[in-house]
Enzyme design. Structure first.
Site, PDB file in Angstrom:
ATOM      1  CD  GLU A 178       0.148  -1.316   3.125  1.00 29.62           C
ATOM      2  OE1 GLU A 178       0.524  -2.188   2.321  1.00 29.62           O
ATOM      3  OE2 GLU A 178       0.133  -1.491   4.365  1.00 29.62           O
ATOM      4  CB  CYS A 283      15.871  -8.579   1.483  1.00 32.36           C
ATOM      5  SG  CYS A 283      16.113  -9.241  -0.170  1.00 32.36           S
TER       6      CYS A 283
HETATM    7  P1  NAD Z   1       5.915  -5.767   5.631  1.00 33.31           P
HETATM    8  O1  NAD Z   1       6.057  -7.118   6.205  1.00 33.31           O
HETATM    9  O2  NAD Z   1       5.564  -4.646   6.536  1.00 33.31           O
HETATM   10  O3  NAD Z   1       4.803  -5.760   4.470  1.00 33.31           O
HETATM   11  C1  NAD Z   1       4.831  -6.692   3.430  1.00 33.31           C
HETATM   12  C2  NAD Z   1       3.403  -6.917   2.941  1.00 33.31           C
HETATM   13  O4  NAD Z   1       2.632  -7.474   3.999  1.00 33.31           O
HETATM   14  C3  NAD Z   1       2.700  -5.646   2.499  1.00 33.31           C
HETATM   15  O5  NAD Z   1       1.987  -5.915   1.322  1.00 33.31           O
HETATM   16  C4  NAD Z   1       1.761  -5.316   3.654  1.00 33.31           C
HETATM   17  O6  NAD Z   1       0.553  -4.735   3.208  1.00 33.31           O
HETATM   18  C5  NAD Z   1       1.493  -6.660   4.289  1.00 33.31           C
HETATM   19  N1  NAD Z   1       1.390  -6.599   5.752  1.00 33.31           N
HETATM   20  C6  NAD Z   1       2.062  -5.775   6.593  1.00 33.31           C
HETATM   21  N2  NAD Z   1       1.726  -6.029   7.865  1.00 33.31           N
HETATM   22  C7  NAD Z   1       0.832  -7.030   7.833  1.00 33.31           C
HETATM   23  C8  NAD Z   1       0.122  -7.746   8.850  1.00 33.31           C
HETATM   24  N3  NAD Z   1       0.270  -7.457  10.140  1.00 33.31           N
HETATM   25  N4  NAD Z   1      -0.727  -8.715   8.463  1.00 33.31           N
HETATM   26  C9  NAD Z   1      -0.890  -9.025   7.160  1.00 33.31           C
HETATM   27  N5  NAD Z   1      -0.238  -8.377   6.165  1.00 33.31           N
HETATM   28  C10 NAD Z   1       0.622  -7.400   6.501  1.00 33.31           C
HETATM   29  O7  NAD Z   1       7.287  -5.468   4.837  1.00 33.31           O
HETATM   30  P2  NAD Z   1       7.749  -4.090   4.193  1.00 33.31           P
HETATM   31  O8  NAD Z   1       8.108  -3.144   5.283  1.00 33.31           O
HETATM   32  O9  NAD Z   1       6.825  -3.667   3.147  1.00 33.31           O
HETATM   33  O10 NAD Z   1       9.087  -4.560   3.448  1.00 33.31           O
HETATM   34  C11 NAD Z   1      10.337  -4.621   4.082  1.00 33.31           C
HETATM   35  C12 NAD Z   1      10.653  -6.020   4.532  1.00 33.31           C
HETATM   36  O11 NAD Z   1      10.636  -6.901   3.399  1.00 33.31           O
HETATM   37  C13 NAD Z   1      12.049  -6.162   5.123  1.00 33.31           C
HETATM   38  O12 NAD Z   1      11.966  -6.979   6.258  1.00 33.31           O
HETATM   39  C14 NAD Z   1      12.849  -6.835   4.019  1.00 33.31           C
HETATM   40  O13 NAD Z   1      13.965  -7.568   4.465  1.00 33.31           O
HETATM   41  C15 NAD Z   1      11.811  -7.714   3.416  1.00 33.31           C
HETATM   42  N6  NAD Z   1      12.174  -8.108   2.068  1.00 33.31           N
HETATM   43  C16 NAD Z   1      12.619  -9.385   1.890  1.00 33.31           C
HETATM   44  C17 NAD Z   1      13.016  -9.806   0.644  1.00 33.31           C
HETATM   45  C18 NAD Z   1      13.521 -11.199   0.448  1.00 33.31           C
HETATM   46  O14 NAD Z   1      13.786 -11.569  -0.685  1.00 33.31           O
HETATM   47  N7  NAD Z   1      13.658 -11.988   1.495  1.00 33.31           N
HETATM   48  C19 NAD Z   1      12.944  -8.928  -0.455  1.00 33.31           C
HETATM   49  C20 NAD Z   1      12.454  -7.637  -0.237  1.00 33.31           C
HETATM   50  C21 NAD Z   1      12.073  -7.232   1.038  1.00 33.31           C
END
Ligand code: NAD
Length: 481
Positions: A178, A283
């Site tokens: 979002e 990441c």
């Molecule tokens: P996030 O976990 O906050 O959000 C990811 C997705 O989950 C979003 O679409 C969000 O709407 C949804 N979401 C968030 N909180 C939620 C909840 N409580 N319940 C259900 N859905 C929920 O992550 P972010 O801040 O958008 O991204 C950063 C994170 O992503 C970092 O931890 C990074 O390391 C990780 N990441 C990992 C990789 C990988 O390949 N392992 C790649 C890119 C990013």
């Protein structure tokens, strides 16, 4: 100017969301409001899944050679609009234009590999497994798949998934972050131009309510998630409890080991880029640098020199090396980590709070702590910002033990000229993306991508050949005529 309200894409059409709750999308470099993401819920997810389910019947019967023609068309569209897409990534995420261009290129490469589906989808066959009995295994699509994406690679991450899923004959629902919905809006407009049949690709805007609706929807066969580890674990457990296939890529704390025999200039250039590229919001970003033996001072000095040259500012402007972090709340979180590091007794060598950048944006300068212990907050938590920690040790085994103790084993690298040290590292390190003299150990589209331990929940990783396993069932047919 009124902020644009994002729409959903369902059944080949853009439709206004019913939700009247929004997430405000701001340009992180200026604080300007650029859009509003409707926070959709179960009803809109259900409409999109029905559309995808309806389209599945004819899409799976479309010959694979015909299916991939749409991917070729999409690649053509993306090449044509690559610069426009990169500018949108920079506007909504903050990373520099050259970083955005790189991420768009990586996305396009996914389509190139997925378009190899006619070969990569093939099964296996063997005659006479018993007298007059033949056996073959064929890959079949499973139905509707969904992806749930993070904020840090707004264009690329959904492209890790949907090209492979639809090449395999599945239909798809994307829920972008979002915080950064505009990049996928353009990508989906380009899928429309590419002529995908209605219902094959769908998009619903939203946050956690949309995620929960996806996790509980009975007609979704599988989920590809990328985000933080607590949410990845929740998605994995809840999705599996609802009988879905799940691959959930989580957070990271990436260790970089520098041996005294490393080619130091090259190593320090690579580590600086790894830690501060994309403002540390990767990441695969270097989180903890472990100088081994007597190279500690050289590593520290070399990093400080390089960090001083990093120009922080609006990523859309020429000459800027590092943009802002994603939002004001995230900036506060990262500043909280810097304060915690000082309080817990780590030595603050370069303080990014002194950054001299444009007003209004969520800027933090490159920050370096030395003598960080694994049990400090900055030594343990994923900071996801431009904060690098130094944790010197005596031996390579000490360094490997330190990395092994951490639950987030996404990526790790060693810098050395010794084959023996490199072999010891690659053999023993837990993280499943391992770099030898590489700062950002990012597998390309034709290899699998994903971490280990608390950084990955599931079995089959993203893209590469593993995507064809994740998005299909391997049916075994045994025949006697
Ligand atoms: P996030 O976990 O906050 O959000 C990811 C997705 O989950 C979003 O679409 C969000 O709407 C949804 N979401 C968030 N909180 C939620 C909840 N409580 N319940 C259900 N859905 C929920 O992550 P972010 O801040 O958008 O991204 C950063 C994170 O992503 C970092 O931890 C990074 O390391 C990780 N990441 C990992 C990789 C990988 O390949 N392992 C790649 C890119 C990013």
């Amino acid at each position: 100017m009124t902020a644009e309200i994002l729409k959903n894409y369902i059944g080949g059409e853009w439709v206004a969301a019913e939700s009247t709750e929004y997430h405000e999308v701001k340009n992180p470099a200026t604080g300007e409001l650029i859009g509003k993401t409707p926070l959709c819920g179960a009803a809109e997810v259900d409409t999109a899944v029905r559309s995808a389910k309806h389209a599945f019947g004819s899409w799976r019967r479309t010959p694979v050679e015909d299916r991939v023609q749409f991917l070729f068309q999409l690649k053509f569209q993306l090449e044509k609009h690559a610069e426009e897409l990169a500018a949108i990534v920079t506007r909504e995420n903050g990373k520099t234009l050259s970083e955005s261009r790189g991420s768009v290129r990586r996305g396009i490469q996914m389509i190139e590999v997925a378009a190899g589906a006619p070969s990569l989808l093939m099964g296996q066959a063997l005659e006479d497994i018993a007298g007059g009995i033949d056996c073959e295994s064929v890959r079949q699509p499973l139905g509707v798949f969904a992806c749930i994406a993070p904020f840090n690679f707004p264009a690329m991450v959904p492209m890790w998934f949907f090209p492979f899923a639809v090449a395999c004959g599945n239909t798809f629902l994307c829920k972008p972050s979002e915080q950064v919905p505009f990049s996928q809006k353009l990508v989906w407009e380009l899928t429309h131009e590419a002529g995908f049949p209605p219902g094959v690709l769908n998009m619903v805007q939203g946050g956690k309510d949309a995620v929960n609706a996806i996790l509980h929807h009975p007609d979704i066969a599988g989920i590809s998630f990328v985000g933080s580890s607590p949410v990845a674990e929740y998605v994995y457990k809840t999705g599996a409890a609802n009988r879905k296939r799940v691959q959930a890529l989580g957070g990271a704390k990436n260790y970089i080991i520098i041996m005294p025999d490393a080619e130091m200039d090259k190593a320090l250039d690579a580590v600086t880029e790894s830690a501060f590229g994309c403002a540390g919001e990767r990441c695969l970003a270097a989180s903890i640098v472990i100088p081994v033996g007597n190279c500690h001072e050289q590593v520290r000095q070399g990093l400080v020199e390089r960090m001083k040259k990093i120009r922080v500012g609006d990523g859309s402007k020429p000459g800027v090396d590092m943009g802002p972090v994603i939002s004001a709340p995230h900036k506060e979180k990262v500043l909280g980590y810097i304060a915690a590091g000082e309080k817990e007794g780590a030595e603050l060598v370069v303080d990014g709070r002194d950054v001299d950048a444009d007003q209004g944006g969520s800027f933090i300068g490159p920050t370096l702590f030395d003598n960080v212990k694994p049990d400090m907050k900055i030594g343990y938590d994923e900071i996801f910002g431009p904060v690098l920690c130094l944790s010197p040790v005596e031996t390579l085994d000490d360094a490997l033990a330190m990395a092994k103790n951490h639950p987030l084993a996404n990526a790790s690298s060693i810098f050395t000229t010794s084959g023996r040290s490199a072999r010891n590292f690659r053999y023993n390190v837990d993280s499943s993306m391992a770099g030898v003299n590489i700062g950002v150990a990012a597998p390309m589209s034709f290899f699998g991508f994903g971490g280990a331990k608390g950084s990955f929940f599931g079995d089959l990783k993203a893209h590469g050949r593993e995507a064809f396993d994740f998005y299909t069932d391997r049916k075994v047919v045994i025949s006697r005529w």
